[in-house]
Design an enzyme around this catalytic site. Structure first.
Site, PDB file in Angstrom:
ATOM      1  N   PRO A  67       0.790  -1.215   0.000  1.00 23.33           N
ATOM      2  CA  PRO A  67       0.000   0.000   0.000  1.00 23.33           C
ATOM      3  C   PRO A  67       0.828   1.275   0.000  1.00 23.33           C
ATOM      4  O   PRO A  67       1.630   1.496   0.888  1.00 23.33           O
ATOM      5  CB  PRO A  67      -0.794  -0.098   1.307  1.00 23.33           C
ATOM      6  CG  PRO A  67      -0.206  -1.243   2.072  1.00 23.33           C
ATOM      7  CD  PRO A  67       1.027  -1.682   1.374  1.00 23.33           C
ATOM      8  N   GLU A  68       0.583   2.083  -0.978  1.00 27.35           N
ATOM      9  CA  GLU A  68       1.082   3.447  -0.957  1.00 27.35           C
ATOM     10  C   GLU A  68      -0.141   4.332  -0.733  1.00 27.35           C
ATOM     11  O   GLU A  68      -1.226   3.821  -0.485  1.00 27.35           O
ATOM     12  CB  GLU A  68       1.813   3.768  -2.270  1.00 27.35           C
ATOM     13  CG  GLU A  68       2.996   2.820  -2.501  1.00 27.35           C
ATOM     14  CD  GLU A  68       3.780   3.099  -3.768  1.00 27.35           C
ATOM     15  OE1 GLU A  68       3.933   4.269  -4.124  1.00 27.35           O
ATOM     16  OE2 GLU A  68       4.231   2.132  -4.408  1.00 27.35           O
TER      17      GLU A  68
END
Length: 270
Positions: free
Chosen positions: A2-3
């Site tokens: 996840p960014e």
DNA sequence: CGAACGACCTGCAGGC
DNA sequence: TGCCTGCAGGTCGTTC
């Protein structure tokens, strides 16, 4: 995994199901994952009504009247909503049970973190030194230009420093620099104000588009189906080594930069 | 002080 | 089939 776009997609995907719901039970299934919580946290959270879910960089903040549960998903973490009768599977280390849904935290690599803070969550040790959000009004070329003074690192590593700007990770750093037509290993010292403006603008555009398309990785957080995010197929250089540049058809190259794989078009990016 | 690098974990793909 | 190596979306702590 996840960014910023993935974390924001999760936030948007779950908030309407959980807001104003009281916690019936907080379960920590695996004592070995990075849960920096009070020993009596289950008791503290019981019956607490979720006021809001907010985001700071890659951190999600679950705000309750008595405090805030801060979640960072690490490399492989995810959150999904499941049925009430769900039985926790392998790698599902924690769960928040609400009256209508259960929120499950899954994280094979266990790099994710949970924190509990009673007051002023933004002043938490992990959050207080974070840089600007890419969507802040004053995140711009001038800001980046100033931050780059006294620095001697490649621009890609600079963009991935959370003290400079939050939320940009390894995928989007490559994508943003491709959009801005700048080489990932360009020293920050050599980048003009004009180019910094371009980088800031591209960062916002890329991240915004990624959010609109549900991120690059997991997409569906309801009923635990882990589908690919819509932005996956819109990636232009990340993971495209050996393929043709979508702009000029030159072969995309990759190399290691700061121990992370990095992708770029040798012709478009200079 | 900034920069470089190992550490933390598990799973998976590829080579032999 | 199995073993080995390297790699994976992040970030912290140590060292120079």
């Amino acid at each position: 995994m996840p960014e910023l776009p993935e974390v924001e997609t999760i936030r948007r995907g779950i908030i309407s199901y959980l807001i104003n719901q009281p916690v019936e039970k907080f379960i920590i299934a695996d004592k070995k994952f990075r849960a920096h919580l009070l020993p009596n946290i289950e008791k503290i959270m019981q019956g607490e009504k979720l006021i809001d879910i907010t985001r700071r960089g890659k951190y999600l903040l679950f705000n309750f009247p008595v405090g805030t549960l801060i979640i960072h998903l690490g490399m492989s973490g995810s959150l999904c909503l499941v049925d009430k009768n769900h039985i926790l599977q392998k790698h599902q280390h924690a769960a928040l049970l609400f009256p209508k849904n259960t929120l499950v935290f899954t994280d094979p690599r266990k790099f994710g973190n949970f924190f509990w803070i009673e007051k002023k969550p933004l002043e938490h040790e992990r959050l207080k030194d974070l840089g600007k959000e890419p969507f802040d009004n004053d995140f711009n070329g001038e800001y980046l230009f100033q931050k780059a003074r006294n620095k001697k690192i490649p621009v890609k590593q600079f963009l991935m420093e959370n003290k400079i700007v939050t939320g940009i990770g390894n995928i989007y750093a490559s994508e943003i620099l491709f959009a801005a037509k700048i080489k990932p290993n360009q020293s920050v010292q050599k980048i003009s104000l004009k180019s910094w403006n371009k980088i800031a603008e591209c960062a916002r555009e890329i991240l915004k588009a990624a959010i609109v398309h549900g991120g690059s990785t997991i997409h569906t957080y309801v009923n635990s189906r882990g589908e690919s995010g819509g932005y996956q197929k819109m990636l232009r250089v990340y993971g495209k080594e050996g393929k043709k540049c979508p702009i000029c058809k030159t072969i995309i190259k990759s190399f290691r930069l700061g121990q992370r794989s990095t992708f770029y078009c040798p012709r478009c990016q200079r």
